[in-house]
Design a protein around this motif. Structure first.
Motif, PDB file in Angstrom:
ATOM      1  N   ALA A   3       0.829  -1.209   0.000  1.00 12.33           N
ATOM      2  CA  ALA A   3       0.000   0.000   0.000  1.00 12.33           C
ATOM      3  C   ALA A   3       0.862   1.256   0.000  1.00 12.33           C
ATOM      4  O   ALA A   3       0.577   2.223  -0.728  1.00 12.33           O
ATOM      5  CB  ALA A   3      -0.922  -0.012   1.218  1.00 12.33           C
ATOM      6  N   THR A   4       1.918   1.255   0.785  1.00 14.40           N
ATOM      7  CA  THR A   4       2.799   2.415   0.864  1.00 14.40           C
ATOM      8  C   THR A   4       3.508   2.664  -0.459  1.00 14.40           C
ATOM      9  O   THR A   4       3.569   3.800  -0.948  1.00 14.40           O
ATOM     10  CB  THR A   4       3.840   2.206   1.982  1.00 14.40           C
ATOM     11  N   ILE A   5       4.055   1.612  -1.049  1.00 17.41           N
ATOM     12  CA  ILE A   5       4.762   1.763  -2.321  1.00 17.41           C
ATOM     13  C   ILE A   5       3.810   2.251  -3.412  1.00 17.41           C
ATOM     14  O   ILE A   5       4.176   3.085  -4.246  1.00 17.41           O
ATOM     15  CB  ILE A   5       5.433   0.439  -2.728  1.00 17.41           C
ATOM     16  N   ARG A   6       2.582   1.755  -3.412  1.00 14.70           N
ATOM     17  CA  ARG A   6       1.623   2.214  -4.414  1.00 14.70           C
ATOM     18  C   ARG A   6       1.287   3.691  -4.212  1.00 14.70           C
ATOM     19  O   ARG A   6       1.124   4.438  -5.178  1.00 14.70           O
ATOM     20  CB  ARG A   6       0.338   1.366  -4.347  1.00 14.70           C
ATOM     21  N   MET A   7       1.185   4.128  -2.989  1.00 15.99           N
ATOM     22  CA  MET A   7       0.899   5.532  -2.728  1.00 15.99           C
ATOM     23  C   MET A   7       2.063   6.416  -3.167  1.00 15.99           C
ATOM     24  O   MET A   7       1.855   7.519  -3.698  1.00 15.99           O
ATOM     25  CB  MET A   7       0.600   5.737  -1.239  1.00 15.99           C
ATOM     26  N   ALA A  28      -3.720   2.299   6.228  1.00 11.26           N
ATOM     27  CA  ALA A  28      -2.805   2.612   5.121  1.00 11.26           C
ATOM     28  C   ALA A  28      -2.029   3.892   5.408  1.00 11.26           C
ATOM     29  O   ALA A  28      -0.813   3.956   5.172  1.00 11.26           O
ATOM     30  CB  ALA A  28      -3.587   2.738   3.822  1.00 11.26           C
ATOM     31  N   ILE A  29      -2.694   4.908   5.914  1.00  7.80           N
ATOM     32  CA  ILE A  29      -2.013   6.170   6.227  1.00  7.80           C
ATOM     33  C   ILE A  29      -1.001   5.983   7.344  1.00  7.80           C
ATOM     34  O   ILE A  29       0.128   6.494   7.280  1.00  7.80           O
ATOM     35  CB  ILE A  29      -3.041   7.250   6.603  1.00  7.80           C
ATOM     36  N   LYS A  30      -1.386   5.219   8.363  1.00 11.49           N
ATOM     37  CA  LYS A  30      -0.471   4.968   9.482  1.00 11.49           C
ATOM     38  C   LYS A  30       0.761   4.199   9.017  1.00 11.49           C
ATOM     39  O   LYS A  30       1.900   4.532   9.390  1.00 11.49           O
ATOM     40  CB  LYS A  30      -1.205   4.189  10.569  1.00 11.49           C
ATOM     41  N   SER A  31       0.557   3.197   8.189  1.00 12.47           N
ATOM     42  CA  SER A  31       1.683   2.421   7.661  1.00 12.47           C
ATOM     43  C   SER A  31       2.566   3.280   6.771  1.00 12.47           C
ATOM     44  O   SER A  31       3.804   3.167   6.799  1.00 12.47           O
ATOM     45  CB  SER A  31       1.172   1.217   6.877  1.00 12.47           C
ATOM     46  N   PHE A  32       1.936   4.146   5.982  1.00  8.03           N
ATOM     47  CA  PHE A  32       2.675   5.034   5.088  1.00  8.03           C
ATOM     48  C   PHE A  32       3.613   5.947   5.875  1.00  8.03           C
ATOM     49  O   PHE A  32       4.798   6.085   5.551  1.00  8.03           O
ATOM     50  CB  PHE A  32       1.672   5.853   4.275  1.00  8.03           C
ATOM     51  N   LYS A  33       3.118   6.566   6.922  1.00 13.32           N
ATOM     52  CA  LYS A  33       3.928   7.478   7.731  1.00 13.32           C
ATOM     53  C   LYS A  33       5.069   6.746   8.418  1.00 13.32           C
ATOM     54  O   LYS A  33       6.191   7.261   8.500  1.00 13.32           O
ATOM     55  CB  LYS A  33       3.054   8.191   8.759  1.00 13.32           C
ATOM     56  N   LYS A  34       4.802   5.536   8.908  1.00 10.58           N
ATOM     57  CA  LYS A  34       5.858   4.765   9.565  1.00 10.58           C
ATOM     58  C   LYS A  34       6.932   4.353   8.560  1.00 10.58           C
ATOM     59  O   LYS A  34       8.131   4.390   8.868  1.00 10.58           O
ATOM     60  CB  LYS A  34       5.265   3.521  10.231  1.00 10.58           C
ATOM     61  N   PHE A  35       6.513   3.983   7.365  1.00 10.46           N
ATOM     62  CA  PHE A  35       7.467   3.528   6.346  1.00 10.46           C
ATOM     63  C   PHE A  35       8.453   4.639   5.986  1.00 10.46           C
ATOM     64  O   PHE A  35       9.673   4.425   5.975  1.00 10.46           O
ATOM     65  CB  PHE A  35       6.715   3.058   5.098  1.00 10.46           C
TER      66      PHE A  35
END
Length: 309
Positions: A3-7, A28-35
Motif C-alpha cells: 500500500a505504501t509503495i503504491r501511494m 494505510a495512512i499509518k503504515s505510510f507514515k511509519k514507512f
C-alpha cells in the motif's frame, strides 16, 4: 508495504487502495507514515550523504571529461504544490501563483544521484533565499570538505563549483551561463554550460516520474510528514541510481588516471574552531572576483578545446 509503495509510486490516496488490498484507509495512512520515517532514519547516512573522497574523485573525472574541470554537479530548486496547506499559512506559501507550494533544493550529478536536498521553505522565498538557509556549503565553510585544487588557464583554484541558472549569485562556487553572449567564445560557453546544467532538470523529472506523489498536490496537513515523504523519495531514488548506475552515461567509460594530481586529500571531519578561519572561508565562497576570473578562464578553456576538435 504494498500500500505504501503504491501511494508513493502512483500518487493515489489511501482510500483508493482500501478495496484493492483490503486495508482500511486509516491503517494505510499509518503504515505510510511509519514507512517513510523508517527509510529516512535508517538510510539517510548513506543515501543522503555528502560526497566522500571516492565520490569526489569520480565527479571530478567526469567533470573533466565533460569539459568543466572540477565541476561537482548542478543546483536548482523545484516546487511541490501543497493542497492541504493550513489556511493560516497560505499567505507565506503563495507568491505570484494561486496555489501554495513548498520548495525543494537539490544538487545532482551526471548520473542523477542527488547529493544534497533541502526541503521545507515556503513559496514566498526565491532560490537565493533558499540558498541562504540551506546547508549546501556548511562543510566547506567549516573546513570539513575535501580540498579541490586545480588550475585553469594558468590560474589556481581551491574549491569546486556547481552549475546554476541566472538567479544564483556570482560566488566562487557557482558558474552561471552568460545571458546574452556577444561573441563565439561566450556563445560556445553558454551552450556548453546550459547542456551540462540539464543534469539537475533531468533529476527532477526522473524523481517525479518514479514517485508520482511528488508530481501531484501534497495531501497531508503537517509539514514534518511532507519532509519525511520527500526525503524518503530521494533516498529510494538514490538506491535505484546505485542499482542502475552501469546504465548511465560515463559510469564505466572514464579513466581515473587522467587527473593530474593524486585525487582529493583525506577529508578532515573536525570543524574549524577558529572564528577568523570560518569568516575567511565564508568570504572565499562568496568572492565575486574569483567567480569572474573562473568564468573567464572556463570560457577560454572551452574555446581552446573546441579548436582542438
Amino acid at each position: 508495504m504494498i500500500a505504501t509503495i503504491r501511494m508513493l509510486a502512483y500518487g493515489v490516496s489511501a482510500n483508493f487502495i482500501d478495496e484493492y488490498l483490503r486495508i482500511g484507509e486509516t491503517t494505510a495512512i499509518k503504515s505510510f507514515k511509519k514507512f517513510v520515517k523508517v527509510v529516512v532514519s535508517f538510510f539517510s547516512e548513506e543515501y543522503l550523504r555528502s560526497p566522500n573522497n571516492n565520490d569526489i574523485a569520480r565527479l571530478l573525472v567526469v567533470g573533466q571529461h565533460r569539459e568543466f574541470p572540477r565541476m561537482l554537479g548542478s543546483i536548482d530548486c523545484m516546487h511541490w504544490k501543497w493542497k492541504n496547506c493550513p489556511s493560516k499559512w497560505k499567505g507565506q506559501y503563495i507568491s505570484h501563483t494561486r496555489d501554495p507550494t513548498i520548495i525543494l533544493e537539490i544538487v545532482a550529478s551526471y548520473d542523477l544521484w542527488i547529493w544534497h536536498a533541502f526541503f521545507g521553505l515556503p513559496r514566498s522565498h526565491n532560490d537565493i533565499n533558499v540558498l541562504e538557509q540551506s546547508s549546501v556549503f556548511y562543510e566547506l565553510a567549516e573546513g570539513c570538505a575535501a580540498p579541490v585544487n586545480y588550475s585553469i588557464n594558468g590560474n589556481d583554484y581551491s574549491m569546486g563549483y556547481y552549475l546554476g541558472n541566472g538567479i544564483y549569485p556570482s560566488w566562487a562556487t557557482f558558474i552561471r551561463t552568460i545571458p546574452a553572449p556577444q561573441d563565439r567564445k561566450r556563445q560556445h560557453f553558454a551552450s556548453a554550460q546550459e547542456v551540462a546544467r540539464k543534469d539537475v532538470e533531468r533529476a527532477f523529472g526522473v524523481l517525479q516520474a518514479r514517485f508520482a506523489i511528488m508530481s501531484g498536490p501534497a495531501r497531508f496537513f503537517h509539514l514534518e510528514s511532507l519532509k519525511d515523504i520527500m526525503m524518503a523519495c530521494i533516498i529510494l531514488h538514490n538506491m535505484i541510481v546505485e542499482d542502475e548506475q552501469h546504465t548511465y552515461l560515463g559510469a564505466n567509460d572514464f579513466d581515473y588516471d587522467q587527473i593530474d594530481d593524486n585525487g582529493p586529500e583525506p577529508v578532515s571531519h573536525n570543524p574549524t574552531c577558529n572564528l577568523m578561519q570560518f569568516i575567511e572561508s565564508h568570504n572565499s565562497i562568496r568572492d565575486r572576483g574569483i567567480h569572474s576570473q573562473l568564468q573567464a578562464d572556463l570560457v577560454e578553456h572551452l574555446w581552446q578545446l573546441q579548436g582542438q576538435l
